[in-house]
Design an enzyme around this catalytic site. Structure first.
Site, PDB file in Angstrom:
ATOM      1  N   PHE A 146     -20.023 -77.516 -61.703  1.00  0.00           N
ATOM      2  CA  PHE A 146     -18.645 -77.458 -62.190  1.00  0.00           C
ATOM      3  C   PHE A 146     -17.716 -76.674 -61.273  1.00  0.00           C
ATOM      4  O   PHE A 146     -16.499 -76.832 -61.325  1.00  0.00           O
ATOM      5  CB  PHE A 146     -18.608 -76.877 -63.615  1.00  0.00           C
ATOM      6  N   LYS A 147     -18.286 -75.857 -60.393  1.00  0.00           N
ATOM      7  CA  LYS A 147     -17.436 -75.087 -59.484  1.00  0.00           C
ATOM      8  C   LYS A 147     -16.612 -76.006 -58.575  1.00  0.00           C
ATOM      9  O   LYS A 147     -15.550 -75.631 -58.088  1.00  0.00           O
ATOM     10  CB  LYS A 147     -18.280 -74.128 -58.645  1.00  0.00           C
ATOM     11  N   ASP A 148     -17.093 -77.232 -58.352  1.00  0.00           N
ATOM     12  CA  ASP A 148     -16.337 -78.187 -57.534  1.00  0.00           C
ATOM     13  C   ASP A 148     -14.969 -78.493 -58.140  1.00  0.00           C
ATOM     14  O   ASP A 148     -14.030 -78.827 -57.411  1.00  0.00           O
ATOM     15  CB  ASP A 148     -17.103 -79.507 -57.398  1.00  0.00           C
TER      16      ASP A 148
ATOM     17  N   LEU B 200     -13.022 -75.436 -56.839  1.00  0.00           N
ATOM     18  CA  LEU B 200     -13.166 -75.088 -55.425  1.00  0.00           C
ATOM     19  C   LEU B 200     -12.845 -76.255 -54.496  1.00  0.00           C
ATOM     20  O   LEU B 200     -12.734 -76.070 -53.290  1.00  0.00           O
ATOM     21  CB  LEU B 200     -14.561 -74.536 -55.158  1.00  0.00           C
TER      22      LEU B 200
ATOM     23  N   THR C 288     -21.208 -71.121 -57.151  1.00  0.00           N
ATOM     24  CA  THR C 288     -19.924 -70.836 -56.503  1.00  0.00           C
ATOM     25  C   THR C 288     -20.060 -70.843 -54.987  1.00  0.00           C
ATOM     26  O   THR C 288     -19.216 -71.385 -54.278  1.00  0.00           O
ATOM     27  CB  THR C 288     -19.371 -69.473 -56.963  1.00  0.00           C
TER      28      THR C 288
END
Length: 494
Positions: A111-113, A116, A146
């Site tokens: 989900f960091k995509d 980010l 992350t």
């Protein structure tokens, strides 16, 4: 009027959105946080037919109001493109009794995509806006996801360097290889002897080190963060909660205005805080269900109003949540005590000095919005198997923590409101855990498990892990936690 972002520890330390993104962390150690919320017209009769990019434009233009429409269009169009393997960007999947919001369709399958992918564009746009000539050094601690997502976003971005620290024995093999094989001349990955909290504490210390800041400035450099401590990481996460709700309206699962619950697996508290901000701009939210693994410091906080990090740190099968100091909770504390920076600073200083703090005189309405529970290792594995048998669908262990916690919540409360689970990673990031939970088979290697997971799920092996086993390892540095600053200074030639 331009939205004000204030440090949680100093009411006089205020900046605009673009300034907050460039700084990452406030120089006083606090986190830049909105003291009021933007007005957003959430018309779901229109939004149900909007693309992810259109929802992003609506939300981001409200929170990042010193960016022009053209600047935001540039950032959004470059972030949410073919890097994602579906035009939906964040598809909502209906399972037996719940809806899983799949946040793992980006280039690193976590989900960091979602944030980010866009943060590098925010940062370079903000730097240009403010005439900044310094090189931006992204300094980040990661509990597994992350780091890779940040490096993928910032790799070879002109005017930036990125240095990522991760706990040597605290991530999955796939997570580690994703980081250590990362390309890009400006990317640096360092394993530490210690856990995520050690990494995060030392990163914060470097941000707050005046002498180091001056040394960087002399060399035309400055730190910024890719963690959700950076408001530019947090605000894009608000978007997918609004988008998920719109998809429920579109498919006739709810009517516009009906309240929906969100269950979020979290360690650092950023992802669920984004859901809180979504509610503040008008999203019809019933409960925000905070799901923890055996490092259940957040569960205890919501039940007792005491935050106590003095407990055994546990390494679990959901390593991205193996955290005892939840940085983003500081923003919620700030809101709970009436945006009182002095009080927030006292509480955070108490956490450093004594390992705990107790909340009193707080906004009960905010706290009542949250429910909290945790799932142990056995419950997490059992939930992966239950969902597979019920829906022929395999969850990663972090999503399974949230799913198991939601089952407990529904049983205990009888709350039948539609509930969305934030599905934060692909099971392909944790293939051994997923396959073992479903089949009971033990002793598998990661890449043997990848093949079995493909057979079980029928889902193609994502490019993010396909070929990872044979990719050249580029980053092999390992240091003691106490030597993190020396490693940074060495990389930067200070």
């Amino acid at each position: 009027m331009t939205l004000v972002y204030q440090s949680t520890r100093d009411e006089k330390n205020t900046v605009t959105a673009s300034q907050a993104i460039l700084q990452g962390l406030a120089t006083d150690g606090g986190l830049f946080t909105p003291v009021s919320y933007p007005q957003v017209e959430l018309d779901f009769d229109t939004l149900k037919d909007a693309s992810y990019q259109e929802v992003a434009k609506l939300v981001l233009s409200a929170f990042l109001d010193d960016f022009t429409a053209e600047e935001l269009d540039y950032c959004i169009s470059h972030a949410y493109d073919s890097k994602f393997d579906t035009p939906a960007i964040a598809p909502l999947v209906k399972l037996d009794g719940q809806y899983n919001l799949e946040l793992f369709h980006g280039s690193t399958i976590a989900f960091k995509d979602m944030a980010l992918s866009i943060l590098p564009y925010f940062m370079t746009t903000a730097a240009k806006k403010h005439g900044l000539e310094n090189k931006i050094v992204i300094l980040t601690a990661t509990s597994g996801d992350t780091g890779k997502a940040a490096m993928a976003g910032f790799a070879d971005v002109p005017g930036t360097e990125i240095i990522v620290f991760y706990p040597k024995d605290g991530v999955s093999k796939v997570q580690e290889l994703q980081m250590t094989t990362q390309t890009g001349d400006n990317t640096h990955v360092i394993a530490i002897d210690g856990n995520f909290d050690d990494a995060q504490t030392n990163v914060k210390h470097m941000f707050n080190d005046v002498a180091l800041r001056e040394k960087l400035a002399t060399n035309k450099m400055q730190f910024s963060s890719a963690n959700s401590m950076n408001i530019g990481r947090l605000v894009p996460q608000v978007v997918y909660y609004v988008y998920a709700y719109a998809q429920l309206v579109k498919t006739g699962q709810i009517t516009a205005g009906e309240k929906v619950n969100f269950t979020v697996p979290t360690g650092n508290f950023g992802n669920i805080l984004a859901a809180f901000y979504a509610k503040q701009i008008g999203l019809p939210v019933g409960k925000l269900i905070c799901a923890s693994n055996e490092n259940n410091v957040l569960t205890d906080f919501f039940k007792t109003h005491v935050y106590d990090k003095k407990r055994e740190f546990k390494v679990t099968t959901s390593p991205s949540m193996d955290i005892l100091v939840s940085s983003n909770l500081e923003r919620l504390i700030f809101h709970l005590v009436g945006n009182d920076a002095t009080k927030t600073k006292e509480l955070m200083e108490s956490l450093v000095a004594t390992g705990q703090y107790q909340l009193s005189n707080f906004d009960a309405d905010i706290l009542d919005l949250f429910a909290a529970a945790y799932a142990d290792e056995a419950e997490t594995a059992a939930e992966i198997k239950r969902v597979y048998e019920a829906s022929d669908y395999i969850e990663d262990p972090h999503t399974a923590v949230a799913s198991a916690v939601y089952q407990k919540y529904r049983t205990q409360t009888g709350d039948t409101a539609k509930t969305v689970i934030a599905s934060t990673a692909s099971p392909y990031k944790f293939p051994v855990v997923a396959v073992e939970a479903v089949t009971g088979e033990t002793g598998l290697g990661d890449f043997e498990a990848l093949a079995k997971l493909h057979t079980l799920s029928g889902v193609p092996v994502p490019p993010a892990v396909d070929g990872l086993e044979t990719a050249p390892v580029r980053h092999r540095t390992s240091v003691a936690a106490k030597d993190m600053q020396a490693a940074v200074e060495d990389y930067l030639g200070l």
